[in-house]
Design a protein around this motif. Structure first.
Motif, mmCIF file in Angstrom:
data_model
loop_
_atom_site.group_PDB
_atom_site.id
_atom_site.type_symbol
_atom_site.label_atom_id
_atom_site.label_comp_id
_atom_site.label_asym_id
_atom_site.label_seq_id
_atom_site.Cartn_x
_atom_site.Cartn_y
_atom_site.Cartn_z
ATOM 1 N N ARG A 299 -5.671 8.187 -0.440
ATOM 2 C CA ARG A 299 -4.275 8.499 -0.129
ATOM 3 C C ARG A 299 -3.392 7.305 -0.439
ATOM 4 O O ARG A 299 -3.814 6.164 -0.299
ATOM 5 N N GLU A 300 -2.150 7.610 -0.781
ATOM 6 C CA GLU A 300 -1.170 6.557 -1.058
ATOM 7 C C GLU A 300 -0.484 6.149 0.242
ATOM 8 O O GLU A 300 -0.443 6.925 1.192
ATOM 9 N N GLY A 301 0.061 4.968 0.244
ATOM 10 C CA GLY A 301 0.951 4.555 1.325
ATOM 11 C C GLY A 301 0.276 4.185 2.630
ATOM 12 O O GLY A 301 0.902 4.203 3.682
ATOM 13 N N ILE A 302 -1.010 3.886 2.586
ATOM 14 C CA ILE A 302 -1.694 3.423 3.798
ATOM 15 C C ILE A 302 -1.381 1.936 3.972
ATOM 16 O O ILE A 302 -1.582 1.159 3.038
ATOM 17 N N PRO A 303 -0.862 1.529 5.136
ATOM 18 C CA PRO A 303 -0.557 0.104 5.317
ATOM 19 C C PRO A 303 -1.791 -0.774 5.087
ATOM 20 O O PRO A 303 -2.919 -0.345 5.352
ATOM 21 N N GLN A 304 -1.529 -1.963 4.602
ATOM 22 C CA GLN A 304 -2.629 -2.877 4.309
ATOM 23 C C GLN A 304 -3.453 -3.175 5.566
ATOM 24 O O GLN A 304 -2.891 -3.357 6.648
ATOM 25 N N GLY A 305 -4.759 -3.173 5.412
ATOM 26 C CA GLY A 305 -5.642 -3.468 6.538
ATOM 27 C C GLY A 305 -5.898 -2.262 7.431
ATOM 28 O O GLY A 305 -6.612 -2.347 8.407
ATOM 29 N N PHE A 306 -5.300 -1.111 7.078
ATOM 30 C CA PHE A 306 -5.533 0.096 7.859
ATOM 31 C C PHE A 306 -6.735 0.856 7.292
ATOM 32 O O PHE A 306 -7.038 0.753 6.110
ATOM 33 N N ARG A 307 -7.360 1.619 8.144
ATOM 34 C CA ARG A 307 -8.462 2.481 7.733
ATOM 35 C C ARG A 307 -7.996 3.932 7.816
ATOM 36 O O ARG A 307 -7.212 4.263 8.696
ATOM 37 N N ASP A 308 -8.480 4.752 6.906
ATOM 38 C CA ASP A 308 -8.009 6.138 6.867
ATOM 39 C C ASP A 308 -9.021 7.067 7.527
ATOM 40 O O ASP A 308 -10.224 6.909 7.351
ATOM 41 N N LEU A 309 -8.509 8.011 8.287
ATOM 42 C CA LEU A 309 -9.368 9.027 8.896
ATOM 43 C C LEU A 309 -8.874 10.396 8.450
ATOM 44 O O LEU A 309 -7.700 10.727 8.648
ATOM 45 N N ALA A 317 -4.032 7.155 9.578
ATOM 46 C CA ALA A 317 -4.649 5.843 9.358
ATOM 47 C C ALA A 317 -4.385 4.961 10.577
ATOM 48 O O ALA A 317 -3.419 5.178 11.315
ATOM 49 N N TYR A 318 -5.270 3.988 10.770
ATOM 50 C CA TYR A 318 -5.187 3.145 11.980
ATOM 51 C C TYR A 318 -5.666 1.737 11.625
ATOM 52 O O TYR A 318 -6.403 1.549 10.655
ATOM 53 N N PRO A 319 -5.247 0.730 12.421
ATOM 54 C CA PRO A 319 -5.617 -0.651 12.108
ATOM 55 C C PRO A 319 -7.126 -0.826 11.929
ATOM 56 O O PRO A 319 -7.915 -0.238 12.688
ATOM 57 N N GLY A 320 -7.494 -1.611 10.939
ATOM 58 C CA GLY A 320 -8.898 -1.771 10.556
ATOM 59 C C GLY A 320 -9.814 -2.292 11.648
ATOM 60 O O GLY A 320 -11.008 -2.016 11.640
ATOM 61 N N ASP A 321 -9.256 -3.036 12.631
ATOM 62 C CA ASP A 321 -10.146 -3.543 13.681
ATOM 63 C C ASP A 321 -10.172 -2.624 14.916
ATOM 64 O O ASP A 321 -10.714 -2.979 15.948
ATOM 65 N N TRP A 322 -9.548 -1.452 14.794
ATOM 66 C CA TRP A 322 -9.652 -0.452 15.861
ATOM 67 C C TRP A 322 -10.851 0.451 15.581
ATOM 68 O O TRP A 322 -11.490 0.364 14.539
ATOM 69 N N VAL A 450 3.210 -1.065 15.694
ATOM 70 C CA VAL A 450 1.894 -0.645 15.171
ATOM 71 C C VAL A 450 1.699 0.860 15.395
ATOM 72 O O VAL A 450 1.255 1.587 14.505
ATOM 73 N N LEU A 451 2.075 1.322 16.592
ATOM 74 C CA LEU A 451 1.920 2.741 16.910
ATOM 75 C C LEU A 451 2.787 3.590 15.975
ATOM 76 O O LEU A 451 2.357 4.654 15.511
ATOM 77 N N GLN A 452 3.993 3.099 15.685
ATOM 78 C CA GLN A 452 4.858 3.850 14.772
ATOM 79 C C GLN A 452 4.309 3.845 13.350
ATOM 80 O O GLN A 452 4.456 4.821 12.611
ATOM 81 N N GLN A 453 3.664 2.747 12.979
ATOM 82 C CA GLN A 453 3.014 2.701 11.656
ATOM 83 C C GLN A 453 1.943 3.784 11.551
ATOM 84 O O GLN A 453 1.795 4.430 10.520
ATOM 85 N N ILE A 454 1.197 3.960 12.629
ATOM 86 C CA ILE A 454 0.156 5.003 12.668
ATOM 87 C C ILE A 454 0.807 6.378 12.467
ATOM 88 O O ILE A 454 0.373 7.167 11.632
ATOM 89 N N ALA A 455 1.891 6.622 13.229
ATOM 90 C CA ALA A 455 2.570 7.915 13.142
ATOM 91 C C ALA A 455 3.049 8.209 11.710
ATOM 92 O O ALA A 455 2.972 9.346 11.247
ATOM 93 N N LYS A 456 3.485 7.153 11.007
ATOM 94 C CA LYS A 456 3.996 7.339 9.639
ATOM 95 C C LYS A 456 2.909 7.731 8.641
ATOM 96 O O LYS A 456 3.224 8.234 7.574
#
Ligand SMILES: [Zn+2]
Length: 462
Positions: A299-309, A317-322, A450-456
């Motif tokens: 997928r496009e537009g995943i913030p850097q360091g995020f993991r996709d589910l 997508a959510y932060p990589g260390d979560w 961070v939570l809003q980044q997830i929502a986006k």
């Protein structure tokens, strides 16, 4: 035939006796109930949990005539000694793929697709008898004892038995790692398959069904594999139940040991049942299916360091260390940092910080966003007297019209029990999709970006 052999044996001279002795009459193959480290109680508990997962994922249809028919056949089989006295029950699943499966301890599900493709009642009885034999011979339970995921399973079984655990993520199913219902059933060994066939054939015969119809149906399906006529799900069915050789041959051999009997148990209702099944509406989409992991596409537009589910119902997508986790397959998805979720005394999971995604099924089945959302918020309030809804506004998420509700409540987090939660709701076919973003009050301003980044990052497949 037997008489003739006897005559020849009698005519043999005495000296030939040792030779004659060697020709022992063939023995009926012994079928074993497997040993397993699970107690019968745990087995029943496990089956119960798995049945709840199944029913979140698949649509159980209620048609009194078809259900009565299915239960009649099932109970005829269940009372035979080969069924090993488990509390079997039978449900009809609206799904066109070929399948029928029994869970440890006895819950059994039969797909409409299986009934559609059978020639007669006796063939359906054959599949039931085969699947029930996997339960009776404790194949699923034995398989679990050997499974690599034993730790996880033991944790879940322990939780079910009322034991307390620590930290949900040790007990939760890591997304994609999958302790699905699948792992309770799938890929029986060929040895187990043959035992299920033989035990099933004996069960059928005792119940008054022709045991050869068990082989007949499997043969019919095998012949359709890979052809244009191949019904949906057939490959999966045979991957789970691999042919252990010629079923008909060894069942015919086994029948020679059965008492003579006329097989006349069929109810005569099969034509009616097939007609009823053919006229059923297409299956409803269920939350449990939407919450199951799907094959990931980039997928496009995943913030850097995020993991996709990616699940069947949405992507996020959510932060990589979560961590992304579910406490059961097809259950609520948690996206949490270390310590973001804790296990409640009651056995449930409490979100302290992070995100939680689920579907809410409105009582009246309303697809209206406003109505469904207020019903959902009311249900939350009923379960949490500390909860205060501050406001609800129109919003968008994943390009869909949404409502966003800000609320506060209290958690068991000692340092800062006050919690701020933002809940997005979207009307979907499976129910009201909801994403809760939460953090302790004192951390909210830090957590919110961070939570809003997830929502986006949220996307829906269609
Ligand atoms: Zn099988």
């Amino acid at each position: 035939m037997h008489g003739r052999v006897l005559v020849i044996a009698l005519m043999l001279p005495l000296a030939a006796l040792p030779f004659a002795k060697k020709q022992k009459s063939p023995q009926q193959k012994e079928v074993k109930v497997q040993k397993t480290s699970l107690s019968r109680e745990q087995e029943l508990q496990l089956g119960k949990q798995a049945a709840a997962d199944v029913e979140r994922t698949l649509e159980v249809v209620h048609d009194p005539a078809v259900e009565a028919w299915l239960n009649h056949i099932g109970q005829q089989l269940a009372k035979q000694p080969q069924a090993n006295a488990y509390p079997y029950y039978f449900k009809l699943v609206n799904d066109e793929s070929i399948n029928a499966f029994a869970l440890p301890g006895g819950p059994m599900y039969v797909h409409t697709g299986l009934i559609r493709s059978a020639d007669d009642e006796s063939q359906v009885a054959g599949v039931l008898a085969h699947e029930m034999s996997h339960v009776a011979l404790r194949h699923g339970a034995a398989q679990m004892g050997k499974a690599q995921t034993w730790q996880t399973i033991a944790g879940l079984a322990g939780a079910a038995a009322g034991m307390t655990g620590s930290g949900i993520l040790t007990e939760a199913v890591q997304m994609g790692g999958g302790l699905g219902v699948g792992s309770l059933l799938s890929r029986f060994s060929r040895g187990y398959e043959q035992d299920a066939d033989l035990n099933g054939a004996r069960m059928m015969a005792s119940a008054g069904y022709n045991p050869l119809d068990l082989a007949g149906f499997f043969e019919k399906l095998e012949a359709q594999m890979g052809t244009a006529a191949s019904p949906k799900g057939l490959e999966k069915f045979f991957a789970d139940h691999p042919a252990p050789g010629r079923r008909r041959d060894y069942i015919e051999q086994d029948i020679t040991f059965y008492p003579k009997k006329t097989y006349n148990s069929a109810t005569g209702e099969f034509a009616m049942v097939q007609k009823a099944v053919a006229s059923m509406p297409p299956p409803k989409k269920k939350p449990g299916a939407a919450l199951s992991a799907a094959q990931s596409k980039p997928r496009e537009g995943i913030p850097q360091g995020f993991r996709d589910l990616q699940t069947k119902g949405f992507a996020v997508a959510y932060p990589g260390d979560w961590k992304a986790a579910q406490t059961k397959s097809g259950g609520t998805v948690y996206l949490v940092p270390e310590g973001g979720a804790v296990q409640r005394q009651s056995g449930g999971v409490e979100l302290i910080a992070g995100a939680m995604i689920d579907y809410y099924e409105p009582q009246g089945g309303s697809a209206n966003l406003q109505t469904a959302t207020s019903e959902y918020l009311q249900s939350l309030q009923q379960g949490d007297r500390n909860m205060h809804v501050e406001n609800t506004q129109n919003a968008q998420i994943g390009g869909r019209p949404a409502l966003v509700t800000r609320l506060t409540t209290r958690t068991s987090f000692q340092q800062d029990p006050g919690q701020v939660v933002t809940v997005y709701t979207v009307a979907r076919e499976e129910g009201l999709w909801n994403l809760a973003l939460a953090a302790p009050q004192s951390k909210w301003s830090e957590a919110e970006p961070v939570l809003q980044q997830i929502a986006k990052t949220v996307q829906f497949p269609d």
